[in-house]
Design an enzyme around this catalytic site. Structure first.
Site, PDB file in Angstrom:
ATOM      1  N   ARG A  18     -16.562  68.297  36.695  1.00 23.15           N
ATOM      2  CA  ARG A  18     -17.707  68.865  35.953  1.00 23.15           C
ATOM      3  C   ARG A  18     -17.243  69.307  34.556  1.00 23.15           C
ATOM      4  NH1 ARG A  18     -18.566  73.998  36.649  1.00 23.15           N
ATOM      5  NH2 ARG A  18     -18.487  73.981  38.917  1.00 23.15           N
ATOM      6  N   TYR A  61     -40.340  62.368  21.220  1.00 26.97           N
ATOM      7  CA  TYR A  61     -40.431  61.894  22.610  1.00 26.97           C
ATOM      8  C   TYR A  61     -41.184  62.931  23.459  1.00 26.97           C
ATOM      9  CZ  TYR A  61     -38.953  60.980  27.391  1.00 26.97           C
ATOM     10  OH  TYR A  61     -38.946  60.775  28.743  1.00 26.97           O
ATOM     11  N   ASP A  74     -32.339  63.480  16.508  1.00 28.87           N
ATOM     12  CA  ASP A  74     -32.272  62.594  17.671  1.00 28.87           C
ATOM     13  C   ASP A  74     -32.236  61.163  17.138  1.00 28.87           C
ATOM     14  OD1 ASP A  74     -32.839  60.961  19.842  1.00 28.87           O
ATOM     15  OD2 ASP A  74     -34.042  62.495  20.850  1.00 28.87           O
ATOM     16  N   LYS A  97     -30.466  54.398  26.352  1.00 29.38           N
ATOM     17  CA  LYS A  97     -31.131  53.371  25.531  1.00 29.38           C
ATOM     18  C   LYS A  97     -30.119  52.391  24.944  1.00 29.38           C
ATOM     19  CE  LYS A  97     -34.415  56.288  26.484  1.00 29.38           C
ATOM     20  NZ  LYS A  97     -34.962  56.261  27.828  1.00 29.38           N
TER      21      LYS A  97
HETATM   22  O1  P1T Z   1     -34.397  59.711  29.367  1.00 32.23           O
HETATM   23  P1  P1T Z   1     -33.264  60.506  28.830  1.00 32.23           P
HETATM   24  O2  P1T Z   1     -31.944  59.800  28.873  1.00 32.23           O
HETATM   25  O3  P1T Z   1     -33.189  61.876  29.411  1.00 32.23           O
HETATM   26  O4  P1T Z   1     -33.535  60.667  27.257  1.00 32.23           O
HETATM   27  C1  P1T Z   1     -34.584  61.432  26.747  1.00 32.23           C
HETATM   28  C2  P1T Z   1     -34.963  60.936  25.370  1.00 32.23           C
HETATM   29  C3  P1T Z   1     -34.496  61.613  24.269  1.00 32.23           C
HETATM   30  N1  P1T Z   1     -34.789  61.221  23.006  1.00 32.23           N
HETATM   31  C4  P1T Z   1     -35.557  60.141  22.782  1.00 32.23           C
HETATM   32  C5  P1T Z   1     -35.862  59.730  21.384  1.00 32.23           C
HETATM   33  C6  P1T Z   1     -36.047  59.397  23.858  1.00 32.23           C
HETATM   34  O5  P1T Z   1     -36.800  58.321  23.593  1.00 32.23           O
HETATM   35  C7  P1T Z   1     -35.747  59.803  25.186  1.00 32.23           C
HETATM   36  C8  P1T Z   1     -36.275  59.073  26.376  1.00 32.23           C
HETATM   37  N2  P1T Z   1     -37.320  58.207  26.102  1.00 32.23           N
HETATM   38  C9  P1T Z   1     -37.967  57.415  26.997  1.00 32.23           C
HETATM   39  C10 P1T Z   1     -37.678  57.391  28.306  1.00 32.23           C
HETATM   40  C11 P1T Z   1     -39.047  56.585  26.426  1.00 32.23           C
HETATM   41  O6  P1T Z   1     -39.502  55.634  27.088  1.00 32.23           O
HETATM   42  O7  P1T Z   1     -39.442  56.873  25.293  1.00 32.23           O
END
Ligand code: P1T
Length: 386
Positions: free
Chosen positions: A52, A104, A176, A201
């Site tokens: 962790r 988001y 972000d 992503k």
């Molecule tokens: O899904 P996660 O790995 O927790 O990431 C969150 C997140 C943070 N910042 C941006 C710009 C994002 O697009 C996302 C997650 N977005 C999607 C799942 C989506 O389909 O837009």
């Protein structure tokens, strides 16, 4: 690896953190799939105690990610949302947060329903510099949260100008950078204090891992974030870190292919009779096209569009595409398509969605790296049905 900052991104992605294993010579580093590490005497170990806190596979990924964002430090977390959450956890109670008005849906949700009793929150259209200056001077936020390009409207903000203005009032700026990946945009170079990514992503790129990361240069802040991660526990598993290390090796060629395909698809759709409007930073019709050119080295693989019609026609189109997979998320090698109002941005209240333009005929597309002619045909065939 020494002097990794002199290497190009495509080389960094393959080599930094990916040096051969010292004990065996394995060219591909092993997955240290262990929760704990032996100690020769209480408190005496080889730098690792418990996964962790630290894990050698995750450390390798952090090394690679720091290098790609020109950062001194990177912290890898279990999801993009846990990375975002750690930054808010690090903010003192009563802090004032200024957030871009198009982010988001999960970021909107965490600010409005989880941390709403901890901070004051205001939102601003961060593409409007006058509005940003006004709110900075009147509200005096402690932290500014930006996406550029935004999810899902693909608006671009003048990152350097916002950083300059926020310095004057002592506010920290977080960006972000998920949509651009470190390949097309490096916000720390523009003065931003922290960069956040959803590794889920483009960085992983294969839609088989959920993960997040924070990159920064401030050691004190890094120590605080690590302390929070270790205490709260959103650390990424060694196997997932290894998968991201595997995926990241092709970041450069994937991003080039995404951007090339997205430009072709954007131009194709912009001239299509069933499409009302296309939003893609690479199109000269994009309101911040010139700004995008000046602060990004490519336009990415994300585009949004408005179908000529209403919810019924839009749903039919989304049901009829085959290669474009109807699913949340983005940034994988396969093309994805989604309906933000019903899917990714459902937690944004409908009145706010309407102001932003997230309407019933609004669709977001993550253009993959398939053969672009197959992608065009798939979209065209689906559009014929409406
Ligand atoms: O899904 P996660 O790995 O927790 O990431 C969150 C997140 C943070 N910042 C941006 C710009 C994002 O697009 C996302 C997650 N977005 C999607 C799942 C989506 O389909 O837009």
């Amino acid at each position: 690896m020494t002097n990794s900052k002199n290497l190009k991104k495509g080389t960094q992605a393959i080599h930094v953190g990916n040096h051969p294993d010292k004990t065996t010579g394995a060219v591909i580093p092993p997955i240290y799939q262990t929760s704990t590490f032996v100690q020769s005497s209480p408190g005496e170990h080889q730098g690792y105690e418990y996964s962790r806190s630290h894990n050698p596979t995750r450390s390798r990924l952090e090394e690679c990610l720091a290098s790609l964002e020109n950062a001194d430090y990177a912290l890898v977390t279990s999801s993009g949302m846990s990375a975002i959450s750690l930054i808010f956890q690090a903010l003192p109670k009563g802090s004032k947060v200024l957030c871009g008005d198009d982010v988001y849906g999960g970021t909107y949700r965490i600010l409005n329903t989880i941390y709403n009793d901890r901070f004051e929150l205001k939102q601003v259209n961060s593409t409007d510099l006058e509005a940003v200056h006004d709110v900075l001077n009147s509200y005096k936020p402690d932290l500014i949260w930006l996406e550029s390009p935004t999810n899902p409207m693909l608006q671009i903000s003048d990152i350097h100008a916002i950083v300059e203005a926020s310095r004057k009032i002592g506010a920290k700026v977080v960006l972000d950078n998920t949509f651009m990946s470190p390949y097309f945009q490096n916000p720390l170079d523009l003065g931003v204090d922290m960069v956040v990514h959803s590794l889920t992503k483009y960085i992983n790129g294969h839609s088989d891992v959920v993960g997040g990361a924070i990159m920064l240069n401030d050691k004190e802040l890094y120590d605080k974030l690590w302390y929070l991660q270790n205490s709260i526990g959103p650390s990424q598993s060694p196997f997932d870190s290894w998968l991201v290390l595997r995926g990241i090796k092709t970041l450069a060629i994937r991003m080039e292919a995404h951007a090339k395909n997205a430009m072709i698809i954007a131009e194709f759709l912009e001239n299509h009779p069933k499409i009302e409007k296309v939003i893609y930073p690479g199109l000269s019709s994009h309101p911040q096209h010139e700004l995008a050119k000046s602060q990004m080295s490519g336009f990415g693989g994300m585009l949004s569009l408005y179908i000529k019609g209403g919810l019924e026609e839009t749903k039919r189109f989304l049901e009829e595409v085959n290669l474009f997979v109807l699913a949340e998320s983005l940034g994988g090698v396969e093309s994805l398509i989604e309906h933000p109002a019903i899917m990714t941005h459902a937690s944004v209240p409908s009145e706010e969605r309407a102001i932003l333009g997230i309407t019933d005929n609004f669709v977001r597309v993550s253009v993959g790296i398939e053969d672009v002619n197959d992608l065009k045909k798939d979209l065209n065939d689906a559009l014929k049905t409406i």
